[in-house]
Design a protein around this motif. Structure first.
Motif, short mmCIF file in Angstrom:
data_model
loop_
_atom_site.label_atom_id
_atom_site.label_comp_id
_atom_site.label_asym_id
_atom_site.label_seq_id
_atom_site.Cartn_x
_atom_site.Cartn_y
_atom_site.Cartn_z
N GLU A 130 26.14 -10.61 -5.62
CA GLU A 130 25.26 -9.70 -6.38
C GLU A 130 25.94 -9.36 -7.62
OE1 GLU A 130 24.47 -6.13 -4.12
OE2 GLU A 130 23.22 -7.10 -2.55
N LEU A 131 25.34 -9.41 -8.85
CA LEU A 131 25.83 -8.88 -10.05
C LEU A 131 25.95 -7.42 -10.08
CD1 LEU A 131 26.63 -10.21 -12.78
CD2 LEU A 131 24.46 -9.78 -13.67
N ILE A 132 27.10 -6.95 -10.44
CA ILE A 132 27.33 -5.66 -10.57
C ILE A 132 27.88 -5.23 -12.05
CG2 ILE A 132 27.40 -5.26 -7.97
CD1 ILE A 132 30.79 -5.09 -8.55
N ASN A 133 27.93 -3.88 -12.45
CA ASN A 133 28.41 -3.31 -13.61
C ASN A 133 30.02 -3.15 -13.14
OD1 ASN A 133 26.11 -3.08 -15.30
ND2 ASN A 133 25.52 -1.30 -13.95
N ASP A 134 30.85 -3.61 -13.81
CA ASP A 134 32.47 -3.47 -13.80
C ASP A 134 33.01 -3.37 -15.13
OD1 ASP A 134 34.95 -3.45 -13.08
OD2 ASP A 134 34.58 -4.90 -11.60
N ASP A 135 33.08 -2.00 -15.55
CA ASP A 135 33.98 -2.10 -16.96
C ASP A 135 35.04 -2.68 -17.01
OD1 ASP A 135 32.05 -0.66 -17.99
OD2 ASP A 135 32.76 1.51 -17.09
N LYS A 136 35.86 -3.30 -16.19
CA LYS A 136 37.25 -3.78 -16.05
C LYS A 136 37.17 -5.46 -16.26
CE LYS A 136 39.78 -0.35 -13.17
NZ LYS A 136 40.28 -0.38 -11.85
N LYS A 137 35.69 -5.91 -16.08
CA LYS A 137 35.68 -7.54 -16.34
C LYS A 137 35.05 -7.70 -17.53
CE LYS A 137 37.25 -8.02 -11.99
NZ LYS A 137 38.51 -8.60 -11.59
N LEU A 138 35.13 -9.07 -17.90
CA LEU A 138 34.55 -9.51 -19.06
C LEU A 138 32.84 -9.24 -19.33
CD1 LEU A 138 35.10 -11.15 -21.51
CD2 LEU A 138 34.13 -13.05 -20.33
N GLY A 139 32.59 -8.52 -20.33
CA GLY A 139 31.28 -8.10 -20.61
C GLY A 139 30.64 -6.90 -19.80
N GLY A 140 31.60 -6.33 -18.82
CA GLY A 140 31.30 -5.23 -18.31
C GLY A 140 30.38 -5.65 -17.12
N TYR A 141 30.38 -6.84 -16.52
CA TYR A 141 30.02 -7.46 -15.30
C TYR A 141 31.01 -8.03 -14.24
CZ TYR A 141 25.25 -6.53 -17.67
OH TYR A 141 24.23 -6.08 -18.15
N GLY A 142 30.72 -7.68 -12.97
CA GLY A 142 31.37 -8.30 -11.93
C GLY A 142 30.42 -8.69 -10.71
N ILE A 143 31.10 -9.25 -9.63
CA ILE A 143 30.48 -9.94 -8.63
C ILE A 143 30.86 -9.22 -7.59
CG2 ILE A 143 30.22 -11.74 -7.06
CD1 ILE A 143 28.33 -12.17 -9.38
N LYS A 144 30.02 -8.94 -6.46
CA LYS A 144 30.41 -8.51 -5.24
C LYS A 144 29.64 -9.31 -4.13
CE LYS A 144 27.19 -4.74 -3.94
NZ LYS A 144 26.94 -3.33 -3.62
N LYS A 145 30.27 -9.51 -2.96
CA LYS A 145 29.49 -10.08 -1.83
C LYS A 145 28.34 -9.47 -1.26
CE LYS A 145 30.69 -12.30 2.45
NZ LYS A 145 31.69 -12.48 3.42
N SER A 146 27.20 -10.11 -1.31
CA SER A 146 26.08 -9.48 -0.67
C SER A 146 26.03 -9.29 0.76
CB SER A 146 24.86 -10.56 -1.23
OG SER A 146 23.60 -9.97 -0.66
N GLN A 147 25.22 -8.49 1.25
CA GLN A 147 25.02 -8.00 2.58
C GLN A 147 24.37 -9.32 3.41
OE1 GLN A 147 23.34 -4.29 3.08
NE2 GLN A 147 25.10 -3.21 2.81
N ARG A 148 23.45 -10.03 2.46
CA ARG A 148 22.90 -11.00 2.97
C ARG A 148 24.02 -12.29 3.31
NH1 ARG A 148 17.91 -12.41 -1.10
NH2 ARG A 148 19.66 -12.07 -2.65
N ASP A 149 23.82 -12.81 4.43
CA ASP A 149 24.71 -13.82 4.85
C ASP A 149 24.46 -15.34 4.60
OD1 ASP A 149 26.68 -15.31 6.32
OD2 ASP A 149 26.80 -13.99 8.04
N ILE A 150 25.49 -16.15 3.93
CA ILE A 150 25.21 -17.47 3.27
C ILE A 150 24.86 -18.16 4.46
CG2 ILE A 150 27.62 -18.15 3.65
CD1 ILE A 150 25.19 -19.19 0.75
N LYS A 151 25.28 -17.78 6.12
CA LYS A 151 24.96 -18.64 7.09
C LYS A 151 23.15 -18.65 7.29
CE LYS A 151 29.51 -18.01 9.23
NZ LYS A 151 30.40 -17.54 10.33
N ASN A 152 22.63 -17.41 6.92
CA ASN A 152 21.43 -17.31 7.25
C ASN A 152 20.57 -17.27 5.76
OD1 ASN A 152 22.11 -16.12 9.85
ND2 ASN A 152 22.38 -14.10 8.84
N LEU A 153 20.99 -18.37 5.10
CA LEU A 153 20.49 -18.49 3.82
C LEU A 153 18.96 -18.85 4.01
CD1 LEU A 153 20.18 -18.91 0.75
CD2 LEU A 153 21.34 -21.09 0.92
N SER A 154 18.66 -20.05 4.86
CA SER A 154 17.43 -20.63 5.12
C SER A 154 16.46 -19.49 5.70
CB SER A 154 17.63 -21.52 5.97
OG SER A 154 17.94 -21.18 7.43
N SER A 155 16.75 -18.33 6.13
CA SER A 155 16.08 -17.38 6.66
C SER A 155 15.53 -16.25 5.70
CB SER A 155 16.69 -16.54 7.85
OG SER A 155 17.55 -15.63 7.29
#
Length: 527
Positions: free
Chosen positions: A42-67
């Motif tokens: 997920e894209l998040i606001n993060d003042d410490k990262k370039l342009g004020g945007y960072g990334i965090k892991k989503s609660q959605r699991d990549i193993k369940n992508l097809s669902s």
């Protein structure tokens, strides 16, 4: 804008077929690896990262992508865990009622999170918007395996459903990238360093170099995708310290050497696809750096004299053409038709830096000339002496302990750095110059590329200021990592992190060849 396009439609190039054949004989093997995303992000606001945007892991699991069922305006971000260069593919299917309207997708590729936040419709820079890594695709029938034909440079992929119909939803399966590089990690040299931060910088340097190692040393796999000689010089040095793939260096040297203009001038860059052809852009310092790349190669691989014998005449012509611009006093006269690059920025005068680069390359040429028993060797040495004498007498301010540049007698960091790299002054004098430069010209202003920062750092090492050089590496390349870099960027101004030489960061390269050199500097001066 800090650079202007050159258009020289009337220039004619020669093609040395023997050298071109040798270039092809040294084409490196491209290694492929299938890589799957590590997680949904997920894209998040993060003042410490370039342009004020960072990334965090989503609660959605990549193993369940097809669902996960996506309809109009739904999107998903795939995080591949590191930077890759290659070809993206994904399986698509639908669920629900029969597919009564095409699936309309937008697929966006990003090297850093801020690119995911950028709107391509807002782009108003001076480079072509066609470099933006974004695709709009209609699919009339599902299921389908979608293989995108273009090569991309990215870590993140955002897939957005622009529209379906109310009757069905889209599902995604098996996303992957087939990555490409000619870097062979099994041959990677040990560059262990005790300092944890420097080790991390080394690792990102190696990743940057590897991603730019394709069938030639590309300047940036996202944009340009060309062989530029200024980048090549630095890539080759980093290469000797890491993968040491000498074939790719030889290929690049032969490509430049095989296609000069009719007068012998080397182009600043070469296209290799769809066919091999030199660009109609010429930079004096880049032409001279052909000598530097050849000199460095011979020093790294002294037993390979064939390359020197094949390309010595090409190197000699670059010096001879340059000497036409040196007056009787030993001063290099730079022209608008054959400018020096030095750095992207045009905010400083480049005359003295250009003078020093010529001295730097002439020294290297003389070393090659001695190996080749050059009959005019004494002439070149005499010109070198005159250029050094002029630089010391006319360009060096003994009161300030700094070099001046241009009619306005400007003091800038590039002049000091290149005069030290050219060894115009003694080691003691160089130390004094850099001490004064740190007091009066630091922090560096008006320069925003790892290309110039590399030269500043190396000048500090040469001047015996190791601690200051380490601090510069940590504060510049280290800050990029803190702001989210997996690979080092084309442009970075620590005071203006969002700076782009193109007027908009969406076309900036966040994996760029001339950012890869800390591993070379660290190995040469610290290990």
């Amino acid at each position: 804008m800090a650079f202007t396009f050159q258009i020289n439609n009337d220039v004619k190039f020669k093609h040395d077929e023997k050298l071109l054949i040798k270039a092809e004989e040294n084409t490196p093997e491209i290694k492929h690896k299938t890589v799957k995303p590590e997680c949904i992000a997920e894209l998040i606001n993060d003042d410490k990262k370039l342009g004020g945007y960072g990334i965090k892991k989503s609660q959605r699991d990549i193993k369940n992508l097809s669902s996960y069922k996506l309809k109009r305006d739904d999107s998903i971000i795939l995080d591949f865990g590191n930077h890759y260069v290659g070809y993206f593919s994904i399986d698509l299917d639908y669920t629900g009622s029969p597919m009564d309207a095409p699936l309309f997708l937008r697929i966006k590729f990003a090297e850093v999170p801020v690119e995911l936040a950028e709107k391509s419709s807002d782009y108003d820079g001076w480079l072509s918007r066609s470099w933006i890594q974004e695709e709009y695709i209609h699919l009339d029938e599902l299921p389908k395996k979608l293989r995108l034909p273009r090569r991309y440079s990215f870590r993140y992929v955002e897939i957005k459903v622009m529209d379906t119909s109310p009757k069905y939803a889209t599902v995604f399966l098996n996303p992957e990238v087939c990555s490409e590089t000619s870097a062979d990690y099994s041959k990677l040299k040990n560059n262990s360093v005790n300092d944890t931060e420097l080790k991390n910088i080394c690792d990102v340097s190696i990743r940057t170099l590897a991603e730019c190692m394709q069938d030639v040393f590309e300047d940036g796999p996202k944009r340009d995708r060309r062989l530029w000689i200024g980048d090549l010089r630095l890539q080759a040095l980093a290469g000797y310290a890491t993968f040491d793939n000498k074939d790719i260096v030889k290929r690049c040297l032969y490509l430049f050497g095989a296609m000069p203009t009719e007068e012998g001038k080397i182009s600043a860059n070469v296209f290799v696809k769809p066919k091999i052809q030199p660009d109609d852009t010429f930079l004096l310092d880049y032409s001279l750096f052909f000598i530097s790349v050849l000199y460095d190669y011979i020093n790294a691989h002294p037993d390979d004299k064939e390359v020197l014998h094949d390309l010595y005449k090409v190197a000699k012509i670059q010096i001879d053409l340059t000497l036409k611009q040196i007056d009787e006093n030993g001063r290099l006269k730079i022209t608008d038709e054959y400018p020096v690059f030095v750095d992207w920025s045009n905010e400083f005068d480049k005359d003295t830096a250009g003078q020093a680069i010529c001295i730097y390359a002439l020294r290297q040429f003389i070393s090659l000339a001695e190996m080749m028993r050059e009959k005019d060797l004494l002439l070149y040495k005499k010109i070198l002496d005159s250029m050094i004498s002029f630089s010391r007498k006319e360009l060096y301010d003994e009161r300030r302990h700094l070099f001046v540049s241009g009619k306005n007698k400007e003091y800038n960091i590039a002049s000091q750095v290149w005069m030290i790299l050219a060894k115009v002054m003694s080691e003691k004098e160089s130390h004094t110059i850099m001490e004064v430069a740190i007091k009066e010209l630091f922090p560096v202003k008006g320069i925003a590329t790892p290309y110039m920062y590399h030269h500043v750092a190396e000048a500090l090492f040469i001047a015996g200021m190791t601690d200051e050089a380490i601090n510069l590496i940590k504060s510049y390349w280290g800050k990029m990592i803190k702001m989210g870099a997996d690979t080092f960027w084309e442009a970075f101004d620590p005071d203006k992190p969002d700076y782009s030489p193109y007027g908009n960061s969406i076309v900036s390269s966040y994996c760029h060849a001339w950012g890869c050199t800390p591993v070379y500097l660290i190995k040469k001066y610290l290990i």
